[in-house]
Design a protein around this motif. Structure first.
Motif, PDB file in Angstrom:
ATOM      1  N   TYR A  23      56.570  13.230  21.626  1.00 60.66           N
ATOM      2  CA  TYR A  23      55.303  14.012  21.662  1.00 60.66           C
ATOM      3  C   TYR A  23      54.342  13.392  23.074  1.00 60.66           C
ATOM      4  CZ  TYR A  23      55.438  16.416  17.219  1.00 60.66           C
ATOM      5  OH  TYR A  23      55.503  17.415  16.407  1.00 60.66           O
TER       6      TYR A  23
ATOM      7  N   LYS B 228      50.851  14.906  25.189  1.00 59.02           N
ATOM      8  CA  LYS B 228      49.344  15.534  25.152  1.00 59.02           C
ATOM      9  C   LYS B 228      49.621  16.838  26.130  1.00 59.02           C
ATOM     10  CE  LYS B 228      45.858  13.573  26.979  1.00 59.02           C
ATOM     11  NZ  LYS B 228      44.913  12.797  27.364  1.00 59.02           N
TER      12      LYS B 228
ATOM     13  N   LYS C 103      51.453  19.491  17.208  1.00 57.78           N
ATOM     14  CA  LYS C 103      50.837  18.810  16.396  1.00 57.78           C
ATOM     15  C   LYS C 103      49.474  18.455  16.770  1.00 57.78           C
ATOM     16  CE  LYS C 103      52.820  15.478  13.766  1.00 57.78           C
ATOM     17  NZ  LYS C 103      53.455  14.062  13.270  1.00 57.78           N
TER      18      LYS C 103
ATOM     19  N   TYR D  56      46.205  16.224  17.184  1.00 56.11           N
ATOM     20  CA  TYR D  56      45.942  14.763  17.442  1.00 56.11           C
ATOM     21  C   TYR D  56      44.281  14.785  17.584  1.00 56.11           C
ATOM     22  CZ  TYR D  56      50.551  12.756  17.944  1.00 56.11           C
ATOM     23  OH  TYR D  56      51.921  12.394  17.916  1.00 56.11           O
TER      24      TYR D  56
ATOM     25  N   SER E  46      43.915  10.636  20.149  1.00 55.67           N
ATOM     26  CA  SER E  46      45.463  10.030  20.660  1.00 55.67           C
ATOM     27  C   SER E  46      45.990   9.718  19.443  1.00 55.67           C
ATOM     28  CB  SER E  46      45.348   9.085  21.532  1.00 55.67           C
ATOM     29  OG  SER E  46      44.905   9.600  22.808  1.00 55.67           O
ATOM     30  N   GLN E  47      45.700   9.781  18.064  1.00 53.62           N
ATOM     31  CA  GLN E  47      46.242   9.672  16.624  1.00 53.62           C
ATOM     32  C   GLN E  47      46.442  10.950  16.137  1.00 53.62           C
ATOM     33  OE1 GLN E  47      46.922   6.492  15.837  1.00 53.62           O
ATOM     34  NE2 GLN E  47      46.239   5.949  17.806  1.00 53.62           N
ATOM     35  N   PRO E  48      47.848  10.808  15.434  1.00 54.81           N
ATOM     36  CA  PRO E  48      48.037  12.651  14.827  1.00 54.81           C
ATOM     37  C   PRO E  48      47.070  12.554  13.483  1.00 54.81           C
ATOM     38  CG  PRO E  48      49.669  10.635  14.581  1.00 54.81           C
ATOM     39  CD  PRO E  48      48.834  10.086  15.240  1.00 54.81           C
TER      40      PRO E  48
ATOM     41  N   GLU F 191      52.968  18.724  11.549  1.00 56.23           N
ATOM     42  CA  GLU F 191      54.035  19.023  12.533  1.00 56.23           C
ATOM     43  C   GLU F 191      54.379  20.441  12.359  1.00 56.23           C
ATOM     44  OE1 GLU F 191      57.477  16.502  14.576  1.00 56.23           O
ATOM     45  OE2 GLU F 191      58.249  17.606  12.726  1.00 56.23           O
TER      46      GLU F 191
ATOM     47  N   TYR G 170      49.710  17.939  20.991  1.00 59.22           N
ATOM     48  CA  TYR G 170      50.651  17.213  21.498  1.00 59.22           C
ATOM     49  C   TYR G 170      51.886  18.066  21.094  1.00 59.22           C
ATOM     50  CZ  TYR G 170      48.494  12.879  22.378  1.00 59.22           C
ATOM     51  OH  TYR G 170      47.737  11.659  23.105  1.00 59.22           O
TER      52      TYR G 170
END
Length: 168
Positions: free
Chosen positions: A71, A73, A104, A106, A109-111, A115, A141
Motif C-alpha cells: 500500500y 498513498k 483503501k 486511510y 496514514s492509518q488505515p 479494502e 492508498y
C-alpha cells in the motif's frame, strides 16, 4: 440593553442544530460581548458538526496511479473541519483482468477503510463514512498484486456531508 434575539428554550436531544442556530448564537455572543468577556473561545471558530451525507464539500477529479505491491498513498486531502463525512472515490485496474488492484481509505496514514479490490478496467465507485477532525489528512492508498503490469488508478475523490457550507 442589547439586541438579544430570542431562542427556543425547550431543546431535546433529538433536535437538529441548524446553521441558523449557529448564526443566532454567534450574533447574540457578539452583541453581548461586554457581558461575557471571560468567554474562553473564539466564536469565529465554532466547530460545526455534520453527519455524512451527499453534499459535496471537496472533489479532486484528477486521475492518480499507484505503482507498488505494498500500500502506497495515491491521493490525499487535508480537511479543515471536524465531522462525520462520506468519502467517495472511483477506482479501476486500467489493463483489466491482468492483475487485481486494491484501494483503501486511510486517515493520517492509518488505515480506516475497507479494502476494495477489482480487476475491472471500468471505474467502480466506493463510499465509506468516517469521522474526521480539523487538520486530518484523508488519503487513498493503493497496491497491485502484480504492479509492474497493472497500476491501480483512482479519480474523483470526494468529501461529502449532510449540510451546505462548512465553517470552522
Amino acid at each position: 440593553m442589547s439586541d438579544w434575539q430570542g431562542a427556543k428554550t425547550d431543546w431535546t436531544p433529538e433536535d437538529d442544530v441548524t446553521d441558523e442556530d449557529f448564526d443566532r448564537i454567534e450574533t447574540n455572543t457578539k452583541a453581548n460581548r461586554e457581558d461575557i468577556d471571560d468567554l474562553s473561545f473564539d466564536v469565529n471558530n465554532i466547530d460545526r458538526r455534520y453527519s455524512a451525507g451527499n453534499f459535496r464539500v471537496y472533489i479532486d477529479q484528477s486521475e492518480d496511479s499507484g505503482h507498488s505491491d505494498n500500500y502506497k498513498k495515491t491521493k490525499e486531502v487535508t480537511v479543515g473541519f471536524g465531522s462525520e463525512c462520506r468519502v467517495k472515490f472511483k477506482f479501476c485496474a486500467p489493463t483489466g483482468g491482468a492483475a487485481t488492484v486494491y484501494a483503501k481509505i486511510y486517515k493520517n496514514s492509518q488505515p480506516v477503510g475497507i479494502e476494495r479490490s477489482t480487476k475491472s478496467a471500468d471505474y467502480n465507485t466506493y463510499t465509506e463514512d468516517i469521522n474526521i477532525n480539523p487538520g486530518d489528512k484523508i488519503q487513498i492508498y493503493t497496491k497491485s498484486d502484480f504492479y509492474l503490469n497493472n497500476h491501480p488508478v483512482v479519480k474523483d475523490l470526494e468529501i461529502l456531508v449532510d449540510k451546505g457550507l462548512v465553517a470552522g
